[in-house]
Scaffold this motif. Structure first.
Motif, mmCIF file in Angstrom:
data_model
loop_
_atom_site.group_PDB
_atom_site.id
_atom_site.type_symbol
_atom_site.label_atom_id
_atom_site.label_comp_id
_atom_site.label_asym_id
_atom_site.label_seq_id
_atom_site.Cartn_x
_atom_site.Cartn_y
_atom_site.Cartn_z
ATOM 1 N N THR A 6 -14.867 11.227 -5.213
ATOM 2 C CA THR A 6 -15.533 10.562 -4.081
ATOM 3 C C THR A 6 -14.615 9.509 -3.468
ATOM 4 N N THR A 7 -13.867 8.796 -4.308
ATOM 5 C CA THR A 7 -12.901 7.809 -3.821
ATOM 6 C C THR A 7 -11.734 8.513 -3.147
ATOM 7 N N VAL A 8 -11.255 9.592 -3.764
ATOM 8 C CA VAL A 8 -10.150 10.372 -3.186
ATOM 9 C C VAL A 8 -10.549 10.861 -1.799
ATOM 10 N N LYS A 9 -11.744 11.416 -1.691
ATOM 11 C CA LYS A 9 -12.225 11.960 -0.414
ATOM 12 C C LYS A 9 -12.348 10.859 0.637
ATOM 13 N N LYS A 10 -12.848 9.700 0.231
ATOM 14 C CA LYS A 10 -12.990 8.577 1.167
ATOM 15 C C LYS A 10 -11.626 8.140 1.691
ATOM 16 N N LEU A 11 -10.641 8.036 0.788
ATOM 17 C CA LEU A 11 -9.286 7.671 1.194
ATOM 18 C C LEU A 11 -8.690 8.719 2.114
ATOM 19 N N TRP A 12 -8.908 9.992 1.769
ATOM 20 C CA TRP A 12 -8.414 11.094 2.596
ATOM 21 C C TRP A 12 -9.030 11.023 3.991
ATOM 22 N N ASP A 13 -10.326 10.791 4.062
ATOM 23 C CA ASP A 13 -11.001 10.680 5.361
ATOM 24 C C ASP A 13 -10.436 9.524 6.186
ATOM 25 N N ASN A 14 -10.172 8.379 5.526
ATOM 26 C CA ASN A 14 -9.606 7.217 6.224
ATOM 27 C C ASN A 14 -8.222 7.517 6.787
ATOM 28 N N VAL A 15 -7.381 8.155 5.983
ATOM 29 C CA VAL A 15 -6.017 8.472 6.418
ATOM 30 C C VAL A 15 -6.040 9.493 7.552
ATOM 31 N N ASN A 16 -6.977 10.408 7.508
ATOM 32 C CA ASN A 16 -7.034 11.484 8.500
ATOM 33 C C ASN A 16 -8.023 11.206 9.631
ATOM 34 N N GLY A 17 -8.465 9.955 9.765
ATOM 35 C CA GLY A 17 -9.290 9.539 10.900
ATOM 36 C C GLY A 17 -10.650 10.177 10.982
ATOM 37 N N ARG A 18 -11.269 10.391 9.849
ATOM 38 C CA ARG A 18 -12.605 11.006 9.858
ATOM 39 C C ARG A 18 -13.660 9.993 9.518
ATOM 40 N N ASP A 28 0.791 -1.231 0.000
ATOM 41 C CA ASP A 28 0.000 0.000 0.000
ATOM 42 C C ASP A 28 0.826 1.285 0.000
ATOM 43 N N ALA A 29 2.123 1.191 -0.250
ATOM 44 C CA ALA A 29 2.984 2.368 -0.160
ATOM 45 C C ALA A 29 2.566 3.477 -1.116
ATOM 46 N N ALA A 30 2.338 3.164 -2.385
ATOM 47 C CA ALA A 30 1.979 4.198 -3.357
ATOM 48 C C ALA A 30 0.665 4.874 -2.974
ATOM 49 N N LEU A 31 -0.283 4.093 -2.510
ATOM 50 C CA LEU A 31 -1.564 4.661 -2.077
ATOM 51 C C LEU A 31 -1.363 5.579 -0.880
ATOM 52 N N GLU A 32 -0.629 5.110 0.105
ATOM 53 C CA GLU A 32 -0.389 5.899 1.319
ATOM 54 C C GLU A 32 0.284 7.231 0.992
ATOM 55 N N TYR A 33 1.339 7.197 0.188
ATOM 56 C CA TYR A 33 2.064 8.419 -0.132
ATOM 57 C C TYR A 33 1.252 9.324 -1.054
ATOM 58 N N SER A 34 0.464 8.748 -1.947
ATOM 59 C CA SER A 34 -0.376 9.554 -2.839
ATOM 60 C C SER A 34 -1.448 10.301 -2.053
ATOM 61 N N VAL A 35 -2.052 9.637 -1.070
ATOM 62 C CA VAL A 35 -3.076 10.296 -0.257
ATOM 63 C C VAL A 35 -2.440 11.418 0.566
ATOM 64 N N LYS A 36 -1.255 11.166 1.133
ATOM 65 C CA LYS A 36 -0.555 12.227 1.870
ATOM 66 C C LYS A 36 -0.247 13.405 0.949
ATOM 67 N N PHE A 37 0.194 13.095 -0.254
ATOM 68 C CA PHE A 37 0.493 14.119 -1.249
ATOM 69 C C PHE A 37 -0.752 14.950 -1.563
ATOM 70 N N LEU A 38 -1.869 14.306 -1.839
ATOM 71 C CA LEU A 38 -3.106 15.023 -2.162
ATOM 72 C C LEU A 38 -3.581 15.860 -0.980
ATOM 73 N N THR A 39 -3.366 15.351 0.228
ATOM 74 C CA THR A 39 -3.732 16.100 1.431
ATOM 75 C C THR A 39 -2.889 17.368 1.535
#
Length: 120
Positions: A108-120, A48-59
């Motif tokens: 909608t997928t981006v937002k869901k991933l962002w919410d998951n990473v940021n504990g929302r 999941d490294a690329a996903l994790e870093y991509s979500v951090k990047f988008l955040t």
């Protein structure tokens, strides 16, 4: 210097972090972010490294409420791995043109991933 070159010559941005880098460009206002390339250093590559870093990047660039695009060049020797990576991250095949597979992750997928990473 490479960052300046990308900006001037290609209109792209460079997002660097300890574990790798992402080359991207912003599309027209409200149309999304286009990830041109993702590189993760071998020692940090996990499932999941690329996903994790991509979500951090988008955040960090505050683009988690817009669609995200990526591409895979069909003739690249690692195209199968790259396509699998994007699909596992939540991208869908958007279109195929000029030997490139264009992928899209809806906001909608981006937002869901962002919410998951940021504990929302």
């Amino acid at each position: 210097m490479y960052k300046e070159y990308l900006k001037e010559a290609e209109g792209k941005e460079l997002y660097e972090f300890n574990e790798g880098l992402i080359i991207y460009h912003l599309m027209e206002e409200g149309q999304g972010t286009y990830i041109d390339s993702i590189y993760i250093k071998p020692e940090f590559r996990t499932k999941d490294a690329a996903l994790e870093y991509s979500v951090k990047f988008l955040t960090e660039i505050k683009k988690y409420e817009e669609d995200v695009y990526g591409e895979v060049d069909e003739v690249h020797p690692e195209s199968g791995k790259m396509l699998s990576l994007y699909l596992n991250m939540g991208f869908d095949i958007h279109k195929i043109e000029h030997k490139k597979i264009i992928l899209k992750m809806p906001y909608t997928t981006v937002k869901k991933l962002w919410d998951n990473v940021n504990g929302r």
